[in-house]
Scaffold this active site. Structure first.
Site, mmCIF file in Angstrom:
data_model
loop_
_atom_site.group_PDB
_atom_site.id
_atom_site.type_symbol
_atom_site.label_atom_id
_atom_site.label_comp_id
_atom_site.label_asym_id
_atom_site.label_seq_id
_atom_site.Cartn_x
_atom_site.Cartn_y
_atom_site.Cartn_z
ATOM 1 N N SER A 132 0.783 -1.122 -0.032
ATOM 2 C CA SER A 132 -0.022 0.116 -0.161
ATOM 3 C C SER A 132 0.786 1.192 0.043
ATOM 4 O O SER A 132 1.924 1.347 0.535
ATOM 5 C CB SER A 132 -0.967 0.070 1.409
ATOM 6 N N LYS A 186 -4.532 -6.502 2.832
ATOM 7 C CA LYS A 186 -4.581 -5.490 2.092
ATOM 8 C C LYS A 186 -6.074 -4.894 1.654
ATOM 9 O O LYS A 186 -6.301 -3.865 1.309
ATOM 10 C CB LYS A 186 -3.682 -5.880 0.844
ATOM 11 N N HIS A 189 -7.700 -3.078 4.378
ATOM 12 C CA HIS A 189 -7.069 -1.861 4.538
ATOM 13 C C HIS A 189 -7.790 -1.016 3.373
ATOM 14 O O HIS A 189 -8.057 0.186 3.760
ATOM 15 C CB HIS A 189 -5.535 -2.013 4.106
ATOM 16 N N ASN A 190 -7.815 -1.390 2.324
ATOM 17 C CA ASN A 190 -8.498 -0.497 1.036
ATOM 18 C C ASN A 190 -10.087 -0.281 1.629
ATOM 19 O O ASN A 190 -10.558 0.910 1.374
ATOM 20 C CB ASN A 190 -8.549 -1.268 -0.180
ATOM 21 N N GLU A 193 -10.028 2.235 4.080
ATOM 22 C CA GLU A 193 -9.788 3.567 3.308
ATOM 23 C C GLU A 193 -11.087 4.096 2.719
ATOM 24 O O GLU A 193 -11.133 5.435 2.697
ATOM 25 C CB GLU A 193 -8.775 3.358 2.233
#
Ligand code: NBP
Length: 480
Positions: A132, A186, A189-190, A193
């Site tokens: 990232s 990941k 995580h996105n 976000e």
């Protein structure tokens, strides 16, 4: 090639992410082999940046593989999906047991699990790795989330940790867990976000439409917020974007940008997986749907013609107090979104037997990535204190934070509804908070309805067992 001239690691796929990662590796003193399907990119990289370190350029994949020390470590940075499979298929024919293939692209974790299993059959390590931080992170230090075997991490860990971002001297890279764990983390995580950005956007909208602040004034508000609990990269760049003035029109930039948000798909994946795992990630889901809604321009245009908002909206009496309320609502809603994201990681870890250290995930997100934020320290502390925490919201620090914020949070959601300003992130986060803390939920009625129309049975609060009421025949209750 003589053994001592061989490269420590290789990167194939030299578009923006791959070349920046290769440069980052070279700048850290690793001799790095570089390759791209079309040789022009390899040539450009070496011509423009060859002086930054020790590159070994190869035109063919066979030469590239031959230029690597054994066991070989190859990072693939090509377009996710078919191109990644194509490169893997070609590579495996050239590799030997014990070699490691790292996929640093944005792969779906299920693809990573499939590829890992296939390569394991051939004695190869497949390391699906979340990276990232975009192109800037790839060059100067990303947050790195490697999956794969612990054995492969022994070789790759020192290299990946060296090129990752550092916070307080600690690398933003750790072994996440086996097979697809890195890409799963990941993905979440996105998703987080997405939620973070939606909440920030709602805060902006409320400050603008309810409190009447202009973009420049709101930029200053965000700049101020960035020195407190909300300190984060996204809040910092919100101040930058809101403060930017469009050169052509002299208007605030945010007023000349079309209001349809796009998405590449990782937010949607996060929600799809949460549905499969039965984890309510309402904050992320609202963020994904809000982007979808923004893109339905024809529906929006039709609705604008026939659906009015409230007939009268009272103005905000105390602007400063409202700004502070929005700050608190933003913080509380953000805590909810992160709590839900961590719940999803935990559920996947349980399902796939990944044994993920949740506190370590917060640690490696502190730098390099888009959601880097001060409060991730608090998440790490929370899981360090109790790794089996049922929800981040019940950790003493976060419980205290949302309890303190709740009056302001409620006022903001009420103000949004009264003014007709959509705030799906704020209001669904508050509903989640209220649902989680409710002693009784109306799910009891849903169970009753399910039993009525489908004999789906129910459990009782006062006795063990499953029951069914004979709704059409005297309404007696029987054991099911
Ligand atoms: P792209 O996603 O645009 O992919 C371009 C690269 O893929 C080029 O090197 C291209 O080679 C290669 N490629 C393709 Br397309 N098809 C191929 C095939 N069949 N065989 C071999 N190579 C093939 O590059 P990017 O934007 O640098 O992103 C790379 C990866 O990183 C992607 O998975 C992306 O999702 C991910 N990414 C991550 C972030 C982040 O913040 N973590 C940001 C951006 C991208 P060519 O030059 O010969 O056409």
């Amino acid at each position: 090639m003589a053994t001592e001239q061989k490269a420590r690691i290789g990167v194939t796929g030299l578009a923006v992410m791959g070349s920046n990662l290769a440069r980052n590796l070279a700048r850290h003193g690793f001799r790095v082999a570089v390759h791209n399907r079309s040789a022009a990119k390899t040539k450009t990289l070496v011509e423009q940046h060859g002086h930054e370190g020790d590159f070994v350029a190869a035109e063919s994949l066979a030469d590239f593989v031959d230029s690597l020390q054994t066991p070989r470590q190859v990072i693939i940075m090509v377009k996710a999906g078919g191109p990644t499979d194509a490169v893997i298929d070609e590579l495996v024919e050239l590799l030997e047991p014990g070699d490691m293939v790292v996929d640093g692209g944005n792969a779906h974790y299920a693809d990573t699990r499939r590829r890992e299993a296939a390569l394991r059959e051939r004695g190869l390590h497949f390391v699906g790795t979340g990276i990232s931080g975009g192109e800037e992170g790839a060059l100067n230090g990303p947050s790195i989330m490697p999956g794969g075997s612990p054995e492969s991490y022994q070789h790759l860990g020192p290299v990946l940790e060296a090129i990752s971002a550092k916070v307080d001297g600690q690398p933003c890279c750790t072994h996440v867990g086996p097979d697809g764990a890195g890409h799963f983390v990941k993905m979440v995580h996105n998703g987080i976000e997405y939620a973070d950005m939606q909440l920030i956007a709602e805060a902006f909208d409320l400050l603008h439409k309810v409190a009447g602040l202009g973009a420049g004034e709101i930029a200053e508000v965000f700049r101020g917020w960035n020195s407190g609990d909300l300190e984060s990269y996204l809040v910092e760049i919100t101040a930058e974007v809101l403060g930017h003035v469009d050169e052509a029109t002299g208007k605030p930039f945010v007023e000349v940008v079309a209001d349809q948000a796009e998405q590449k798909g990782t937010g949607r994946w996060t929600v799809q997986e949460a549905l499969e795992l039965g984890v309510p990630v309402t904050g992320i889901a609202e963020a994904v749907f809000a982007r979808s809604l923004s893109g339905h321009t024809e529906q929006r245009a039709a609705a604008q013609k026939v659906l009015p908002g409230p007939s009268s909206v009272s103005s905000v009496a105390d602007r400063d107090a409202f700004v502070e309320d929005v700050r608190q609502a933003l913080y509380a809603s953000k805590v909810v979104a992160y709590a839900q994201g961590f719940d999803e990681i935990r559920a996947a870890a349980d399902t796939y037997d990944w044994d993920i250290d949740l506190g370590a995930m917060a640690t490696i997100w502190r730098g390099g990535c888009i959601i880097r934020a001060r409060f991730l320290e608090r998440i790490k502390d929370a899981y360090d204190t109790n790794k089996d925490l049922p929800s981040l919201l019940v950790d003493s620090y976060f419980a205290d934070a949302v309890i303190k914020a709740q009056e302001a949070w409620r006022r903001v959601v009420v103000a949004a509804a009264a003014a007709g300003v959509p705030a799906p992130g704020f209001s669904s986060a508050l509903s989640y908070y209220d649902a989680l803390r409710s002693e009784r939920l109306p799910a009891a009625l849903i169970q009753g309805l399910r039993d009525f129309f489908g004999a789906h049975t129910y459990r009782r609060v006062d006795r063990e067992g499953s029951f069914h009421t004979l709704w059409g025949e005297g309404r007696n209750e029987i054991d099911a």
